[in-house]
Design a protein around this motif. Structure first.
Motif, mmCIF file in Angstrom:
data_model
loop_
_atom_site.group_PDB
_atom_site.id
_atom_site.type_symbol
_atom_site.label_atom_id
_atom_site.label_comp_id
_atom_site.label_asym_id
_atom_site.label_seq_id
_atom_site.Cartn_x
_atom_site.Cartn_y
_atom_site.Cartn_z
ATOM 1 N N ILE A 125 0.827 -1.200 0.000
ATOM 2 C CA ILE A 125 0.000 0.000 0.000
ATOM 3 C C ILE A 125 0.867 1.258 0.000
ATOM 4 O O ILE A 125 0.467 2.294 -0.561
ATOM 5 N N LEU A 126 2.042 1.212 0.609
ATOM 6 C CA LEU A 126 2.986 2.326 0.456
ATOM 7 C C LEU A 126 3.309 2.548 -1.017
ATOM 8 O O LEU A 126 3.310 3.678 -1.518
ATOM 9 N N LEU A 159 1.854 5.189 -6.519
ATOM 10 C CA LEU A 159 1.347 4.962 -7.876
ATOM 11 C C LEU A 159 0.091 5.794 -8.150
ATOM 12 O O LEU A 159 -0.062 6.378 -9.221
ATOM 13 N N VAL A 160 -0.828 5.838 -7.191
ATOM 14 C CA VAL A 160 -2.061 6.584 -7.407
ATOM 15 C C VAL A 160 -1.783 8.085 -7.442
ATOM 16 O O VAL A 160 -2.388 8.824 -8.220
ATOM 17 N N GLN A 173 -6.032 6.681 0.848
ATOM 18 C CA GLN A 173 -7.360 7.184 0.503
ATOM 19 C C GLN A 173 -7.299 8.634 0.037
ATOM 20 O O GLN A 173 -8.120 9.065 -0.781
ATOM 21 N N LEU A 174 -6.330 9.390 0.535
ATOM 22 C CA LEU A 174 -6.149 10.773 0.081
ATOM 23 C C LEU A 174 -5.903 10.835 -1.417
ATOM 24 O O LEU A 174 -6.424 11.733 -2.100
ATOM 25 N N THR A 175 -5.136 9.902 -1.958
ATOM 26 C CA THR A 175 -4.810 9.965 -3.385
ATOM 27 C C THR A 175 -6.062 9.806 -4.253
ATOM 28 O O THR A 175 -6.139 10.372 -5.342
ATOM 29 N N LEU A 202 -2.578 0.568 -11.593
ATOM 30 C CA LEU A 202 -2.296 -0.693 -10.909
ATOM 31 C C LEU A 202 -2.364 -0.492 -9.399
ATOM 32 O O LEU A 202 -2.860 -1.353 -8.660
ATOM 33 N N GLY A 203 -1.872 0.655 -8.922
ATOM 34 C CA GLY A 203 -2.019 0.969 -7.511
ATOM 35 C C GLY A 203 -3.453 1.301 -7.156
ATOM 36 O O GLY A 203 -3.946 0.972 -6.075
#
Length: 437
Positions: A44-45, A50-51, A142-144, A251-252
């Motif tokens: 998730i990091l 990625l996002v 979630q911010l991204t 992908l992220g």
């Protein structure tokens, strides 16, 4: 100085004893104690990075290449502004409204403010939805999603909105539209409880942004010369680079939404690539028949259409389902950006609704048809009617909220640049900068 010397033995003793444990704080209703999953945390990091890449530089270049040269800087500025405004708002109140627990029945619609300014969040806390992830990482990931959603809307009103209006719009839209819808679908609200499936943001991100974009371009009206002047993309190379960055970042976006480094994440990653390719082929085939020649813009747009369509389904369907979603979303979005836009005569500058709105709607409905419990137990209870109810609710909230926000902007900052400013270009009139040939 003397006090420091007297404290030295105490500090040395504490250092020898090892690090001091973090103070235990009372857990908020949405929190649990962290049970660290190192593999999931590492993934998730990576997904967070990625996002974030999807907005800056991905979407900035994707949109930037499609506008006229005189509006390139202004278009990139929208993506950058969405990032900085939403990041601060997420810290102040957005996260708490989206993923916190609201009082009583209100919690079905929006979260509370217990975690405003991230109060109560610490290195040892986790959100109950992801107990293996540090809560700060959950917040960042979630911010991204919260960042890219209003940035997508900017494609609808590109080349004619005042920059102060865009800033105010991003601010109000995040708090009034995005955070409540995110809560209703993902944060413990009524849509999630009903069983509406949205694996990675078909409704929360794409339909939400697409409908908001449609309302915005209807309220602002068409660009001067729309339907008469040449408004072709000024640099498709930039758009192609942006598309590549979006594809990698997606992908992220999709595989990261498994919230774990497991087989569902792997499935979502493969489905993302497959649907993107199928979407591009579907769009290309229809365009080739209709226009007698394939275009690079069509190929790139179809790829994004496939990505949008598979987003709500990525970890819930098998690859055959993902391929079908892509093949159907390509032609559906082509119809959205050609036939639908011509029929209704609205100026969606960069086809935010035609691709994200239409693709998100088709993908969300097909999720109800194709989601399989054999693939993912979370798909149990998949139902087309529930998906339609969720879509109608998201579209209504987004449309009404967006319209009201635009009215606030109109009577405060003003919405549109003047005719003369629009003809000269927003790069210079809004930012005092130009792109040199």
């Amino acid at each position: 100085m003397r006090r420091s010397v007297l404290l030295l033995p105490v500090l040395l003793g504490a250092a020898a004893a090892g690090p001091t444990p973090a103070l235990a704080l009372p857990l908020l209703p949405h929190q649990t104690a962290l049970d660290l999953d190192a593999a999931a945390t590492a993934w998730i990091l990576t997904s967070t990075a990625l996002v974030l890449l999807m907005t800056l530089p991905g979407l900035a270049l994707f949109y930037g290449g499609m506008v006229r040269r005189k509006n390139l800087i202004a278009t990139i500025a929208h993506a950058a502004a969405a990032m900085v405004v939403v990041t601060v708002l997420w810290f102040v109140a957005g996260y708490s409204l989206a993923f916190g627990a609201g009082p009583g029945p209100v919690n079905s619609v929006v979260g509370g403010l217990q975690s405003a300014f991230l109060d109560g969040v610490g290195p040892a806390t986790a959100h109950a939805l992801a107990p293996g992830l540090p809560e700060f990482l959950w917040i960042a990931y979630q911010l991204t999603f919260a960042i890219i959603t209003p940035a997508l809307i900017a494609g609808a009103f590109a080349e004619r909105i005042r920059f102060p209006a865009a800033l105010l719009f991003f601010t109000l839209w995040h708090l009034v539209v995005y955070a409540p819808i995110c809560h209703q679908v993902w944060g413990g609200g009524w849509m999630g409880s009903l069983g509406v499936l949205d694996f990675a943001g078909g409704a929360v991100v794409h339909v939400n942004a697409g409908v908001a974009g449609l309302v915005a371009c209807l309220v602002l009206g068409p660009r001067h010369g729309f339907g008469r002047d040449n408004m072709a993309p000024h640099n498709l190379a930039l758009t192609a680079i942006g598309t590549g960055l979006l594809l990698v970042g997606w992908l992220g976006f999709n595989a990261g939404s498994a919230w774990a480094a497991d087989g569902i994440a792997a499935l979502a990653a493969f489905n993302t690539l497959l649907a993107a390719a199928a979407g591009a082929l579907g769009w290309l085939a229809v365009e080739w028949i209709a226009r007698r020649r394939p275009t690079l813009l069509g190929l790139l747009s179809g790829l994004v259409a496939g990505l949008v369509g598979v987003t709500p389904a990525a970890g819930l369907v098998d690859p055959k389902g993902a391929c079908l979603i892509g093949l159907l979303c390509g032609p559906a979005c082509y119809a959205g950006v050609t036939w639908l836009k011509r029929s209704l005569k609205y100026d969606d500058s960069l086809d935010a609704f035609g691709v994200h709105g239409v693709g998100g709607i088709v993908g969300a409905i097909l999720t109800g048809v194709l989601a399989s419990e054999a693939v993912n137990p979370a798909a149990a209870g998949a139902d087309v009617l529930k998906q339609v109810i969720g879509l109608v609710a998201v579209m209504a909230w987004s449309a009404v909220g967006t319209f009201l926000i635009l009215m606030v902007c109109r009577f405060t900052t003003g919405l549109r640049v003047t005719r003369e400013e629009e003809i000269e270009g927003l790069d210079y009139t809004q930012h005092g900068e130009t792109v040199h040939p």
